[in-house]
Scaffold this motif. Structure first.
Motif, mmCIF file in Angstrom:
data_model
loop_
_atom_site.group_PDB
_atom_site.id
_atom_site.type_symbol
_atom_site.label_atom_id
_atom_site.label_comp_id
_atom_site.label_asym_id
_atom_site.label_seq_id
_atom_site.Cartn_x
_atom_site.Cartn_y
_atom_site.Cartn_z
ATOM 1 N N GLY A 134 0.880 -1.257 0.004
ATOM 2 C CA GLY A 134 0.230 -0.163 0.145
ATOM 3 C C GLY A 134 0.782 1.027 -0.104
ATOM 4 N N PRO A 135 0.296 2.257 0.382
ATOM 5 C CA PRO A 135 -1.162 2.491 0.884
ATOM 6 C C PRO A 135 -2.178 2.324 -0.327
ATOM 7 C CG PRO A 135 -0.213 4.732 0.588
ATOM 8 C CD PRO A 135 0.841 3.983 0.092
ATOM 9 N N TYR A 136 -3.348 1.719 -0.186
ATOM 10 C CA TYR A 136 -4.398 1.443 -1.198
ATOM 11 C C TYR A 136 -5.608 2.497 -0.921
ATOM 12 C CZ TYR A 136 -2.126 -3.027 -1.734
ATOM 13 O OH TYR A 136 -1.210 -3.851 -1.862
ATOM 14 N N VAL B 270 -10.379 -0.830 -1.597
ATOM 15 C CA VAL B 270 -10.433 -2.184 -1.261
ATOM 16 C C VAL B 270 -11.592 -2.622 -1.922
ATOM 17 C CG1 VAL B 270 -10.116 -4.019 0.369
ATOM 18 C CG2 VAL B 270 -8.838 -1.922 0.674
ATOM 19 N N ILE C 47 -5.519 -5.526 6.532
ATOM 20 C CA ILE C 47 -5.496 -4.202 5.745
ATOM 21 C C ILE C 47 -5.761 -2.796 6.108
ATOM 22 C CG2 ILE C 47 -6.810 -6.084 3.851
ATOM 23 C CD1 ILE C 47 -9.567 -4.554 4.733
ATOM 24 N N VAL C 48 -5.928 -2.620 7.322
ATOM 25 C CA VAL C 48 -6.239 -1.363 7.837
ATOM 26 C C VAL C 48 -4.966 -0.488 7.801
ATOM 27 C CG1 VAL C 48 -6.947 -0.006 9.725
ATOM 28 C CG2 VAL C 48 -8.528 -1.698 8.844
ATOM 29 N N HIS D 286 -2.758 -0.412 5.792
ATOM 30 C CA HIS D 286 -2.291 -0.301 4.519
ATOM 31 C C HIS D 286 -2.812 0.620 3.613
ATOM 32 C CE1 HIS D 286 0.927 -3.255 5.039
ATOM 33 N NE2 HIS D 286 0.127 -3.996 5.619
ATOM 34 N N LEU D 287 -3.930 1.415 4.429
ATOM 35 C CA LEU D 287 -4.954 2.137 3.738
ATOM 36 C C LEU D 287 -4.520 3.595 3.763
ATOM 37 C CD1 LEU D 287 -8.377 0.596 5.120
ATOM 38 C CD2 LEU D 287 -6.905 -0.116 2.934
ATOM 39 N N THR D 288 -4.948 4.484 2.600
ATOM 40 C CA THR D 288 -4.933 5.872 2.838
ATOM 41 C C THR D 288 -6.116 6.571 3.458
ATOM 42 O OG1 THR D 288 -6.608 6.196 0.793
ATOM 43 C CG2 THR D 288 -4.220 5.732 0.178
ATOM 44 N N ALA E 30 -9.639 5.821 2.466
ATOM 45 C CA ALA E 30 -9.969 4.481 1.640
ATOM 46 C C ALA E 30 -11.138 4.213 1.965
ATOM 47 C CB ALA E 30 -8.710 3.792 1.823
ATOM 48 N N LEU F 90 -13.803 0.469 1.823
ATOM 49 C CA LEU F 90 -13.737 -0.915 1.262
ATOM 50 C C LEU F 90 -15.209 -0.962 0.847
ATOM 51 C CD1 LEU F 90 -13.520 -4.167 1.437
ATOM 52 C CD2 LEU F 90 -14.487 -4.002 3.587
ATOM 53 N N ARG G 43 -15.682 2.767 5.752
ATOM 54 C CA ARG G 43 -14.111 2.900 6.226
ATOM 55 C C ARG G 43 -14.213 1.500 7.143
ATOM 56 N NH1 ARG G 43 -9.422 4.953 5.040
ATOM 57 N NH2 ARG G 43 -8.234 4.857 7.033
#
Length: 255
Positions: A101-103, A106, A124-125, A127-129, A132, A134, A251
């Motif tokens: 990431g960051p992603y 998702v 995953i959290v 690695h998020l912008t 971001a 989901l 989120r």
């Protein structure tokens, strides 16, 4: 359920997956609009053969498509767009995947119900912008006049007798405190024409109706019953389907 999830490892299931109806174009317009951060990178979890990842790849900076099934990933690589330079495949469970990431987005298309939610969100959290989202996407044909006959056949043969069509995975994840919901939308129906034989085959791409789970005799019985249910509604061996998608997003929250 874990036994049924393993069905997606079978090559015949991956091969049958291509007969599922496509996502409406509106799905991809909605997904692109939800990307508000840079870099415009997407993580597709439970990517399967890339029905979401492959069309998304040319419109964003990168898509990381993660799936636990080598057969599904191999099928995706060989589909149109499967070798796009912006698309990176990885065979792994999401809870142990190598994330880069960051992603900013998702996506999970008919997949997240198979995953261990606590481990998945914990993974995953980080690695998020900052903004971001989901997005959980379900799609398929609606308003089918032949459905009663098809549903009865599915019930007779399905390996998942506890299936509940009213169950909402997005609501269940929210109730676990893992998703802060921000939106939902149902797309406008699109018309999709499909040969009866392909319509029948797409059922065998599901975990509970895979050919590998049936004897040859049972599979033939299933196919014949579905054919008899839908043929009166077909024109020259082709069905006209109205396909819609349901998108629910929010989120993701760490457990």
């Amino acid at each position: 359920m874990s036994d049924l999830a393993g069905t997606f490892q079978h090559e015949a299931v991956a091969e049958a997956y291509r007969h599922r109806p496509p996502y409406p174009d509106e799905v991809f317009d909605r997904l692109e609009a939800l990307i508000t951060d840079e870099p415009r990178t997407v993580l597709d979890i439970g990517a399967g053969e890339g029905a979401l990842a492959r069309p998304l790849a040319p419109t964003v900076e990168r898509v990381d498509a993660i799936d636990i099934s080598p057969a599904m990933v191999d099928a995706g690589r060989n589909q149109p767009g499967g070798d796009h330079p912006n698309l990176r495949w990885q065979v792994s469970g999401i809870e142990t995947a190598e994330l880069d990431g960051p992603y900013a987005l998702v996506t999970a298309g008919a997949s997240i119900h198979w995953m261990p939610w606590q481990q998945t969100f914990a993974r995953i959290v980080p690695h998020l912008t900052p903004n971001a989202q989901l997005v959980i996407i379900e799609h398929g044909p609606v308003d089918m006049p032949w459905w009663d006959g098809v549903a009865a056949t599915i019930k007779r043969h399905s390996r998942n007798q506890s299936y509940n069509p009213a169950y909402s995975v997005a609501d269940a994840i929210q109730e676990r405190g893992l998703l802060e919901p921000t939106g939902t939308v149902r797309t406008t129906p699109i018309t999709f024409e499909q040969r009866v034989a392909d319509y029948i085959e797409q059922f065998h791409s599901t975990s509970s109706l895979a050919r590998d789970l049936m004897s040859g005799e049972e599979a033939a019985e299933f196919d014949t019953a579905i054919e008899q249910a839908v043929t009166p509604y077909a024109k020259d061996g082709v069905l006209e389907l109205q396909v819609v998608a349901q998108l629910s997003w929010g989120r993701p929250l760490a457990p």
